[in-house]
Design a protein around this motif. Sequence first.
Motif, PDB file in Angstrom:
ATOM      1  N   THR A 138      64.231  36.428  45.733  1.00 33.10           N
ATOM      2  CA  THR A 138      63.432  37.701  46.673  1.00 33.10           C
ATOM      3  C   THR A 138      63.016  38.625  45.853  1.00 33.10           C
ATOM      4  O   THR A 138      63.213  38.721  44.598  1.00 33.10           O
ATOM      5  N   PRO A 139      62.041  39.496  46.533  1.00 33.59           N
ATOM      6  CA  PRO A 139      61.545  40.303  45.678  1.00 33.59           C
ATOM      7  C   PRO A 139      62.429  41.467  45.069  1.00 33.59           C
ATOM      8  O   PRO A 139      62.352  41.964  43.841  1.00 33.59           O
ATOM      9  N   GLU A 140      63.724  41.763  45.756  1.00 31.96           N
ATOM     10  CA  GLU A 140      64.792  42.502  45.313  1.00 31.96           C
ATOM     11  C   GLU A 140      65.556  41.832  44.117  1.00 31.96           C
ATOM     12  O   GLU A 140      65.948  42.470  43.332  1.00 31.96           O
ATOM     13  N   ARG A 141      65.650  40.381  44.188  1.00 32.99           N
ATOM     14  CA  ARG A 141      66.439  39.847  43.457  1.00 32.99           C
ATOM     15  C   ARG A 141      65.641  38.434  42.876  1.00 32.99           C
ATOM     16  O   ARG A 141      66.058  37.435  43.431  1.00 32.99           O
ATOM     17  N   LEU A 159      62.980  32.694  36.606  1.00 32.48           N
ATOM     18  CA  LEU A 159      61.751  31.766  36.508  1.00 32.48           C
ATOM     19  C   LEU A 159      60.593  32.848  37.109  1.00 32.48           C
ATOM     20  O   LEU A 159      59.646  32.926  36.401  1.00 32.48           O
ATOM     21  N   GLN A 160      60.904  33.824  38.202  1.00 30.69           N
ATOM     22  CA  GLN A 160      59.949  34.525  38.789  1.00 30.69           C
ATOM     23  C   GLN A 160      59.656  35.468  37.927  1.00 30.69           C
ATOM     24  O   GLN A 160      58.659  35.945  37.827  1.00 30.69           O
ATOM     25  N   ARG A 161      60.674  36.094  37.337  1.00 27.78           N
ATOM     26  CA  ARG A 161      60.545  37.325  36.396  1.00 27.78           C
ATOM     27  C   ARG A 161      59.571  36.790  35.187  1.00 27.78           C
ATOM     28  O   ARG A 161      58.772  37.561  34.775  1.00 27.78           O
ATOM     29  N   ALA A 162      60.006  35.816  34.474  1.00 26.56           N
ATOM     30  CA  ALA A 162      59.326  35.265  33.374  1.00 26.56           C
ATOM     31  C   ALA A 162      57.891  34.939  33.693  1.00 26.56           C
ATOM     32  O   ALA A 162      57.075  35.138  32.936  1.00 26.56           O
ATOM     33  N   PHE A 163      57.552  34.314  34.980  1.00 25.55           N
ATOM     34  CA  PHE A 163      56.256  34.011  35.244  1.00 25.55           C
ATOM     35  C   PHE A 163      55.499  35.279  35.276  1.00 25.55           C
ATOM     36  O   PHE A 163      54.266  35.339  34.912  1.00 25.55           O
ATOM     37  N   LEU A 164      56.057  36.311  36.023  1.00 25.64           N
ATOM     38  CA  LEU A 164      55.354  37.701  35.979  1.00 25.64           C
ATOM     39  C   LEU A 164      55.202  38.249  34.670  1.00 25.64           C
ATOM     40  O   LEU A 164      53.861  38.719  34.445  1.00 25.64           O
TER      41      LEU A 164
END
Length: 159
Positions: free
Chosen positions: A80-83, A87-92
């Motif tokens: 989620t945007p909050e959590r 992988l999502q953090r790393a792609f950003l």
Amino acid sequence: MPAISLTVNGQPVAVTADPDTPLLDVLRNHLGLVGTKFGCGLEQCGCCMVLVDGNPEKSCGKAVSTVTGKAILTIEGLGTPERPHPLQRAFLHEQAGQCGYCLPGILVTAKALLDRNPAPSRSEIARALDDNICRCGSHARILRAVERAAAAIRAGGSR
Ligand code: FES
Ligand code: FES
């Protein structure tokens, strides 16, 4: 038409659909989960990839009746945007993508890889993503992002 019972992102759902309806159509049109994308519709590009019982599957060519009773994970269930998922953090962090159209499929495919192999080599990552096409040519940054996420998960940042 019969009601079909599914488990999507951990939630039980029932949809009324022809059993031959592609899973992708059920996800997008019946359940409103539009994160999973339609690309080729021919099981060639991977942008419709979801996890079925933990394994990447192309949802554009998979009849919904074949996944009853199985656990389906779409990009909406990854974080989620909050959590966000690592992988999502790393792609950003790596800015791994341009238009982003391929990314829902790539992210769930990478999750399946890291779940079974938390320390993949670069060639193992490339092999795991072999069925996911990125038309923007972001492959180098995508590989770096998966390596970054793997390192974060190994360091204890699983969520
Ligand atoms: S849309 Fe399913 S593989 Fe291209
Ligand atoms: S970022 Fe555009 S297709 Fe991959």
